[in-house]
Design a protein around this motif. Structure first.
Motif, PDB file in Angstrom:
ATOM      1  N   LEU A  61      47.873  64.913   4.949  1.00 15.01           N
ATOM      2  CA  LEU A  61      48.058  63.516   4.535  1.00 15.01           C
ATOM      3  C   LEU A  61      47.819  63.369   3.031  1.00 15.01           C
ATOM      4  N   THR A 119      40.200  58.718   5.431  1.00 18.98           N
ATOM      5  CA  THR A 119      40.449  59.836   6.339  1.00 18.98           C
ATOM      6  C   THR A 119      39.494  60.989   6.059  1.00 18.98           C
ATOM      7  N   HIS A 129      44.813  67.584   9.287  1.00 20.02           N
ATOM      8  CA  HIS A 129      45.532  66.328   9.130  1.00 20.02           C
ATOM      9  C   HIS A 129      45.188  65.655   7.801  1.00 20.02           C
ATOM     10  N   VAL A 182      47.808  55.996  11.474  1.00 19.05           N
ATOM     11  CA  VAL A 182      48.104  57.109  10.570  1.00 19.05           C
ATOM     12  C   VAL A 182      47.183  58.295  10.804  1.00 19.05           C
ATOM     13  N   THR A 183      45.942  58.030  11.211  1.00 19.54           N
ATOM     14  CA  THR A 183      44.959  59.110  11.302  1.00 19.54           C
ATOM     15  C   THR A 183      44.434  59.314  12.716  1.00 19.54           C
TER      16      THR A 183
END
Length: 338
Positions: free
Chosen positions: A188, A267, A184, A161-162
């Motif tokens: 997110l 994140t 990002h 996802v990251t």
């Protein structure tokens, strides 16, 4: 300038040697001020409402005794005390609560999920001594088990996802990695907020007849942040359709939503600027003298000790964070290949 003052002033020299402790003292002071600020605001906002409610209940009780002179005030007090005591355990004497069981399988599953995630709404609690004892043993094992499970899930999701999207954009178009990581993280966070706060809030405000959109947002935030005040609990209205299925769905929402929130937090924690900010409050790790000597020698030809240890290519690909720094989940450095 600071270096010259540091050499002449012993106080500045002492502060310079204990910078981490000074920063920590400022952090503790800021936290106490923030705590007091919250208490002041809550007291000023909620105390008038509490006074109005107390006044309304006293008037209602007096009116009820006037309309029913045959009822002794002491008897009414004992009855109300017992009713409120049962209500604290999730049992109500109201007619609209008949047929609603707190300890069927789906309700117990919902309770177990709130215990293991430390949400703990408090609307339902064990009634028996055996249930209370089992709850303590179950939580003692289950909470670390849940932390281990969620940590493993978040670690795997972070790769897909990251880290891989950030590395791909950085390698494909050459944008600065830290800028890509920041954008990002913001996107997110916006996506998770929409999918696990705003959209569920709209659904809850439609399914729960006595909830508005603000109260639904409030429930989502209180739940996914594991605060769990228990003033709003879904599935407790009269004649709730498909109540068992609804409870299971809420349990799944809580588990997936909590995982998504942890991914967003992790994140942001991997952003370099945030790491540098957190590092000023931490104590520096003291290495033994023999390790320091080895490290000094190795740094002449290698960037770090861990970087000199060969890792399998696939392991390097999966373990690459944004930057090398202590975070909640530790990963070794290595390139990510597309």
């Amino acid at each position: 300038m600071f270096q010259s003052l540091d050499n002449t002033n012993p106080c500045l020299r002492l502060m310079h040697r204990n910078r981490s402790s000074c920063y920590f003292a400022l952090l503790a002071l800021a936290y106490l001020l923030y705590l007091s600020f919250g208490a002041l605001i809550f007291s000023s906002v909620e105390l008038p409402h509490e006074d109005n409610l107390r006044r309304e209940l006293r008037e209602l009780k007096s009116r009820f005794l006037e309309e029913n002179p045959c009822l002794a005030p002491d008897s009414l007090e004992r009855f109300l005390h017992r009713v409120l005591e049962a209500n604290n355990y999730g049992v109500s004497v109201l007619n609209n609560s008949t047929g609603k069981w707190n300890w069927d399988f789906t309700s117990s599953l919902f309770f177990a999920a709130t215990v293991l995630t430390t949400t703990g709404y408090g609307h339902t609690v064990p009634l028996s001594d055996g249930g209370k004892a089992f709850c303590m043993i179950y939580s003692l094992i289950g909470i670390p088990f849940t932390l281990l499970f969620l940590t493993s899930v978040v670690q795997r999701l972070m790769v897909h996802v990251t880290r891989r999207p950030v590395q791909y954009i950085h390698a494909r178009w050459g944008y600065p990695k830290q800028s890509v990581a920041l954008i990002h993280a913001l996107l997110l966070g916006l996506l998770i907020t929409s999918c696990f706060f705003f959209i569920p809030a709209a659904i809850f405000s439609d399914l729960e007849t006595d909830w508005n959109f603000l109260e639904s947002i409030y429930f989502c935030f209180i739940s996914l942040s594991t605060i769990g005040l228990g003033d709003y609990v879904p599935g407790e209205v009269q004649h709730q359709q498909f109540r068992e299925l609804y409870k299971v769905g809420i349990t799944v929402y809580l588990m997936i939503g909590l995982t998504a929130v942890l991914v967003v937090l992790e994140t942001f924690c991997e952003l370099q600027k945030l790491k540098e900010f957190k590092r000023i409050f931490y104590l520096k790790k003291d290495k033994p003298e023999d390790e320091q000597n080895i490290l000094d020698q190795e740094q002449l030809s290698f960037p770090s000790v861990t970087g000199s240890v060969p890792l399998p290519r696939e392991q390097q690909k999966l373990n690459k964070p944004f930057a090398t720094s202590p975070v909640a989940y530790q990963f070794a450095e290595g390139p990510i290949n597309r």
